[in-house]
Each structure stands twice: as C-alpha cells, then as structure tokens.
Design a protein around this motif. Structure first.
Motif, PDB file in Angstrom:
ATOM      1  N   PRO A 142      36.886  40.325  53.124  1.00 32.43           N
ATOM      2  CA  PRO A 142      37.621  40.931  52.008  1.00 32.43           C
ATOM      3  C   PRO A 142      37.580  42.455  52.054  1.00 32.43           C
ATOM      4  O   PRO A 142      36.785  43.054  52.793  1.00 32.43           O
ATOM      5  N   CYS A 143      38.458  43.055  51.256  1.00 28.18           N
ATOM      6  CA  CYS A 143      38.506  44.515  51.097  1.00 28.18           C
ATOM      7  C   CYS A 143      38.775  45.233  52.420  1.00 28.18           C
ATOM      8  O   CYS A 143      38.211  46.297  52.697  1.00 28.18           O
ATOM      9  N   ALA A 144      39.660  44.665  53.231  1.00 23.00           N
ATOM     10  CA  ALA A 144      39.943  45.271  54.535  1.00 23.00           C
ATOM     11  C   ALA A 144      40.470  46.687  54.400  1.00 23.00           C
ATOM     12  O   ALA A 144      40.194  47.543  55.259  1.00 23.00           O
ATOM     13  N   ASP A 145      41.217  46.962  53.332  1.00 25.56           N
ATOM     14  CA  ASP A 145      41.753  48.308  53.154  1.00 25.56           C
ATOM     15  C   ASP A 145      40.647  49.323  52.938  1.00 25.56           C
ATOM     16  O   ASP A 145      40.859  50.524  53.153  1.00 25.56           O
ATOM     17  N   LEU A 146      39.446  48.855  52.547  1.00 28.91           N
ATOM     18  CA  LEU A 146      38.303  49.756  52.379  1.00 28.91           C
ATOM     19  C   LEU A 146      37.514  49.885  53.682  1.00 28.91           C
ATOM     20  O   LEU A 146      37.295  50.986  54.184  1.00 28.91           O
ATOM     21  N   LEU A 158      41.043  44.770  37.042  1.00 32.11           N
ATOM     22  CA  LEU A 158      41.865  43.558  37.010  1.00 32.11           C
ATOM     23  C   LEU A 158      42.080  43.024  38.418  1.00 32.11           C
ATOM     24  O   LEU A 158      41.944  41.807  38.662  1.00 32.11           O
ATOM     25  N   ALA A 159      42.428  43.900  39.348  1.00 29.45           N
ATOM     26  CA  ALA A 159      42.674  43.477  40.722  1.00 29.45           C
ATOM     27  C   ALA A 159      41.428  42.848  41.330  1.00 29.45           C
ATOM     28  O   ALA A 159      41.490  41.789  41.973  1.00 29.45           O
ATOM     29  N   HIS A 160      40.279  43.489  41.142  1.00 26.91           N
ATOM     30  CA  HIS A 160      39.039  43.018  41.755  1.00 26.91           C
ATOM     31  C   HIS A 160      38.591  41.677  41.172  1.00 26.91           C
ATOM     32  O   HIS A 160      38.127  40.793  41.911  1.00 26.91           O
ATOM     33  N   ARG A 161      38.757  41.506  39.876  1.00 26.30           N
ATOM     34  CA  ARG A 161      38.246  40.305  39.213  1.00 26.30           C
ATOM     35  C   ARG A 161      39.344  39.287  38.920  1.00 26.30           C
ATOM     36  O   ARG A 161      39.128  38.328  38.174  1.00 26.30           O
ATOM     37  N   ILE A 167      45.248  44.581  44.559  1.00 20.29           N
ATOM     38  CA  ILE A 167      44.724  43.221  44.721  1.00 20.29           C
ATOM     39  C   ILE A 167      44.400  42.959  46.185  1.00 20.29           C
ATOM     40  O   ILE A 167      43.364  42.375  46.520  1.00 20.29           O
ATOM     41  N   ASP A 168      45.263  43.410  47.087  1.00 19.36           N
ATOM     42  CA  ASP A 168      45.015  43.241  48.516  1.00 19.36           C
ATOM     43  C   ASP A 168      43.735  43.965  48.932  1.00 19.36           C
ATOM     44  O   ASP A 168      42.968  43.451  49.751  1.00 19.36           O
ATOM     45  N   ALA A 169      43.502  45.139  48.370  1.00 17.67           N
ATOM     46  CA  ALA A 169      42.366  45.964  48.783  1.00 17.67           C
ATOM     47  C   ALA A 169      41.057  45.556  48.126  1.00 17.67           C
ATOM     48  O   ALA A 169      39.984  45.755  48.720  1.00 17.67           O
ATOM     49  N   LEU A 170      41.112  44.997  46.923  1.00 18.29           N
ATOM     50  CA  LEU A 170      39.886  44.850  46.140  1.00 18.29           C
ATOM     51  C   LEU A 170      39.500  43.415  45.820  1.00 18.29           C
ATOM     52  O   LEU A 170      38.359  43.167  45.436  1.00 18.29           O
ATOM     53  N   ALA A 171      40.407  42.458  45.960  1.00 17.59           N
ATOM     54  CA  ALA A 171      40.112  41.079  45.547  1.00 17.59           C
ATOM     55  C   ALA A 171      39.821  40.194  46.750  1.00 17.59           C
ATOM     56  O   ALA A 171      40.158  40.513  47.886  1.00 17.59           O
ATOM     57  N   GLN A 172      39.210  39.065  46.471  1.00 21.16           N
ATOM     58  CA  GLN A 172      39.062  37.992  47.452  1.00 21.16           C
ATOM     59  C   GLN A 172      39.547  36.713  46.782  1.00 21.16           C
ATOM     60  O   GLN A 172      38.841  36.097  45.992  1.00 21.16           O
TER      61      GLN A 172
END
Length: 557
Positions: A261-265, A373-376, A398-403
């Motif tokens: 997850p969090c590939a953008d990071l 919101l995106a992460h959770r 959502i793409d960057a922060l969620a799983q």
C-alpha cells in the motif's frame, strides 16, 4: 398513418435484434422523434427501462450499468443536441471498454441543412470515437427485414468494446395508425420470432496463446503492475504474484488488496527505486494507472522487456516500452501462465510500504479531512457492497493513502478521467447490481452532475454519496499552476453547500464535523432505504498539502 406504423415495426425489429445480443437495460430520454424506439423498448418484455431528462447524465447512467453488468446497454435519445450530449460517455466507453449502443433518432435526409427544427448533421457526429457506426436508411417496406436484422447482428458480434452508434432517421407521422399493417414484412423472418438466437451468428476467432518462453521468464526478477481490472482478476493476480515472489504494485482500481500500500509515498524513497531497478521483466495488467510516482517510475523503468496484458485494443503504454502488448483477459492469461513458487526477491519493499502506511496513519490520526477520509475509507465500506470513486484529487488521495480490501468491487471513470457524469455513472452501477453503494466525489464534480441526484431517488439498495467540499478544483494545488491565477482560473471556488441540493431531490443529508460523526452518518445511511448525501466540508488546500507533506517525508527517510 402507415408511415408511423412501419416506423414502429422497424424499431421493434431493431430492439429485438439487440435483445438477442444480451441487451437487458435500455436508458431513455424524452423526445418525439425517438417515439418508435421508445415505444418498442417499452413494449419489450426482456428490457428494464431507465429514464432521465438529461441526456449527458443518461449516457453516464448507461455507462455505469454496463460497467457493473459487463453487458451491452442501449441508449435512446431524440434528434439534435440530445444526441450531442451523449458524447462524453461515448468517449469514456471507448477508453474503458464498456459496450454501449447509442440509438439516436434523426430527421430524414430531406429535413437536413434546410432550416428544419431540431435537425443537425448526425451522420459521423461522434467522429472516430465509436467502435462501430451504422447510418440506417429511412424505414421502408422495400428493404427486407432480414437486411436490418443481419446488419444489427453483424455489428453486435463485432462490438467487443466501446460504443456502437446507430443513427435512426424517422419521417413523420410518428403516432397512430393500424397496428396490424405491414405484418407480412415482419413475418418474413418466419420462426426466428419464436427463437432466442440472432438471425446471423458471427464468431470471433481471437485466441490467446501461451508465451513459449514463459518458463524461463518466470525464473527471473519481475515486477507486477495492476491497473484497472475486475475484482475476480484482482484476487487471482495477487495470488499469482505472491507465488512468483514478485512485488505487486496495485492501483486503487486493481482490487488486488494492494499488498504494497501507499505506493505513491514509498516510491518517493531512493532505496525503493534502486531495488526496483533490478527487475528484468515488468508485467502490467490493465491500464489507467493513477499514482503520480508510479507513473513516473513506469515511464523511466528499463527492464529487459515490458509486457502489458489487457483485453482492450491499442498500445495502452504512454512510455512506449520495448516488449509485448498482449490482448487477452487477465484471468485467461494467468490460467495459461502458471506461477512457480519462489522466495520473494524484493522483500524490503514490504517493509517500506508498511512504514509508509504506518506513518500516514500516525500523521492523520487527529486530522479530520479528505486525507483522513481517504486513508480510513475501508472502515466505511458497506458489507457485500461496492465503491465508486470520482476523479481529480480524491481518487489520488485514496490511491496514495488507502489499502482497499482484495476483491472488493471498485468502479470509476478513469478513461478520459473527466468530472462529468460521475454521479450518473454511480447510479448506473448501483442499479445494475442492487448492492449497497458508497460513492465519493468532489464538490465541482457534484455540481457538474447535480441533475443526477434525481437518479439517486430510485436506488434499489442503500446508497451513500460523500461529497468532499474543498471549495473548488484543488487538484490544481498539486500542480505548478500560477499562484496569482490559481483560484480564479483553475480552482474556481464556488462557496456553496449541498444541503439545499439534498432537500431539492429529497435525499437524506448530513454534514459531519469529525470522524466519529462521519462514521455515524455513513452507518445511518446503510439503514435508510434510499440515498444519503454526506457533505464533508474541509479546508481548501488541506488534502493536497497533506499528500505533499507525506511524500516529502518519505523522500528524506
């Protein structure tokens, strides 16, 4: 009156032919010139008919239905600009592959270019965007019924993706007449009327072959990228990559469970990029990658070969890598190319991904807003439901922060990535499946498709629409837009709230001020029969700034 009767016979045969090719949903806008088509659809027992007064929204409603059913969906509109309003959904379907059949009623040739009312040049209206186009002649009993039905059969057999535009001129009168007239014209098809098969059956000779050198490639170091694929394919692909020991970088639409997850990071970290440079093969399944850092890495990577597997035609690789473009469904290709159980070669990526995810969780724990919101977001998903995501900033967050959970259905319009028709598309997805549906869009997207709130009044299961109101197009805060002109010409803040819109369309409404209130509002939404609009009022640039902060934090760690 004989003209009106034959118009209806012609239209009835046309709609019957479409039914033989799996069309079950027909979306209809009001209009007089389209009367023969509308009445034929309404009389057909196999169709579920949907109506909407806005043709642009109607086209996207059909798009959503086609996404979720994976079946062709028909659209009926009258002549003139009504047909032009279907253009955005037609373009999107061409890029993402949903099968749409646009039936545009038209004036007959003698009324074109002579000042007749509501008469425009509709032949070739959509240029190169339809997969197929048919310009039908004016209905005439001199044209055999078998010509019309075989013309439709041939086109539908070749419609493997995208839109079919059928332009249908009808002369007046459009109403009245003896329904028994021209019975012989239809009866010429004989016992076909009692069957359920097309008149003409064309078969696609396309076959997927196993790559003969796959046994040697699977022993090398590889990386798997997952773009827009189905929920079933996402689960299968995740298992396949895990057995191979290859890292899988999953897009928000991949439904793979995003094992990293969090590939953008974490892709901002030099050690991650250095490790990925060792990949000898990159295999991408599905197109439409979302994350900025992933797209940058995809463009710059230099494996020995780059393979892209997708059932859609075209190259689908904007970086133009050397390798193989394989047109196949993901599931079919995976079945032909079994994995070999190998120890993961890039295990350190899992540690980097977990660190990025934990860092985001810690930073966002007490920061209520669109990033939180995106992460959770997974905490809000309905059981046995589905998710629809808008475009612009929210889908990137959502793409960057969620799983998201593996195999949980996720839908979006990530072909042309426009903000038009997003609520309409979500309504179509919901109607197609009758599942509880969570949709998340931005405020400008909601304003752009505000008419579609009328469609949400007819949900067959609880539906929650979260409108993230950051007062404008804050995606432009992530881009190097000129600061002095950014608000006026790019973000365009509208300073609105959506409580009145919810009231106008008789939807439940909530405007939570913290995470606990948001969770409660969403939970209540799942107990309502109908739709709930939840407005999340957040500071304008907070989401973009949060993402930039987290990326920069990863880049220096």
């Amino acid at each position: 009156m004989s003209t009106s009767v034959f118009n209806r016979r012609w239209a009835a045969l046309l709609l019957e032919a479409l039914a033989r090719h799996g069309v079950r949903h027909v979306c209809i806008a009001p209009g007089s010139r389209s009367t023969p088509l509308t009445l034929a659809a309404a009389a057909h027992r196999s169709f579920t008919c949907h109506t909407h007064f806005d043709e642009r929204g109607l086209g996207h409603l059909a798009l959503g239905l086609a996404k979720a059913t994976r079946e062709p969906v028909a659209v009926i509109v009258t002549s003139g600009t009504a047909a032009a309003n279907l253009y955005p959904s037609l373009i999107e379907a061409g890029l993402t592959g949903e099968r749409l059949v646009f039936l545009t009623a038209d004036r007959p040739p003698e009324l074109i270019d002579c000042g007749a009312n509501q008469a425009i040049r509709q032949q070739g209206l959509y240029a190169s965007h339809p997969t197929l186009s048919i310009d039908l002649p004016r209905p005439s009993p001199d044209i055999p019924a078998r010509w019309l039905v075989s013309t439709l059969d041939s086109a539908m057999a070749r419609l493997l993706h995208g839109a079919l535009h059928i332009n249908c001129p009808f002369a007046e009168p459009l109403y009245g007449g003896d329904e028994q007239q021209y019975a012989a014209w239809s009866a010429a098809l004989g016992d076909w009327w009692q069957s359920s098969q097309p008149w003409l059956r064309e078969e696609d000779a396309h076959h997927v072959w196993q790559q003969p050198d796959w046994p040697s490639w699977r022993q090398k170091t590889g990386v798997v990228l997952a773009g827009r694929i189905s929920a079933e394919e996402g689960v299968q692909l995740a298992e396949w990559a895990a057995m191979l020991g290859w890292p899988l970088i999953g897009d928000v639409l991949s439904q793979t469970g995003q094992p990293l997850p969090c590939a953008d990071l974490w892709l901002a970290q030099p050690q991650a990029r250095q490790l990925l440079e060792k990949a000898q093969l990159v295999v991408q399944f599905g197109s439409s990658l979302t994350g900025k850092r992933l797209l940058q890495w995809q463009e710059r990577c230099q494996p020995e070969e780059y393979w892209l597997i997708d059932s859609l035609p075209g190259r689908l690789d904007p970086a133009h890598h050397r390798g193989r473009r394989i047109r196949a469904s993901v599931g079919e290709w995976l079945d032909l190319h079994p994995a070999q159980n190998v120890t993961p070669w890039a295990a350190d990526l899992a540690l980097l991904a977990q660190e990025a995810f934990d860092s985001a969780s810690e930073y966002l724990a007490d920061r209520f807003g669109e990033a939180q919101l995106a992460h959770r977001l997974p905490e809000l998903l309905p059981e046995n439901g589905q998710l629809f995501l808008g475009n612009s900033l929210i889908v990137r967050l959502i793409d960057a922060l969620a799983q998201l959970p593996a195999g949980y259905p996720v839908f979006s319009n990530r072909g042309a990535s426009g903000i038009d028709g997003l609520i309409s598309t979500a309504a179509g997805v919901q109607r197609a499946t009758a599942k509880p549906t969570l949709a998340v869009v931005g405020d400008l997207s909601a304003l752009y498709d505000l008419n579609a709130l009328a469609l949400l009044r007819h949900c067959s299961a609880p539906t929650v629409l979260i409108v993230v109101n950051n007062n404008g197009g804050q995606i432009f805060s992530l881009l190097p837009t000129p600061e002095l002109e950014r608000q006026r010409f790019y973000c365009m803040p509208q300073n609105v709230d959506f409580s009145h819109a919810a009231a106008m369309f008789q939807l439940h409404y909530a405007c939570p001020e913290n995470w606990a209130q948001l969770r409660q509002a969403v939970a209540q939404g799942w107990h309502h029969n109908g739709a709930t609009l939840i407005e999340l009022q957040v500071p304008p640039s907070d989401g973009a700034e949060t993402l930039q902060h987290l990326v920069q934090h990863r880049a220096v760690n």
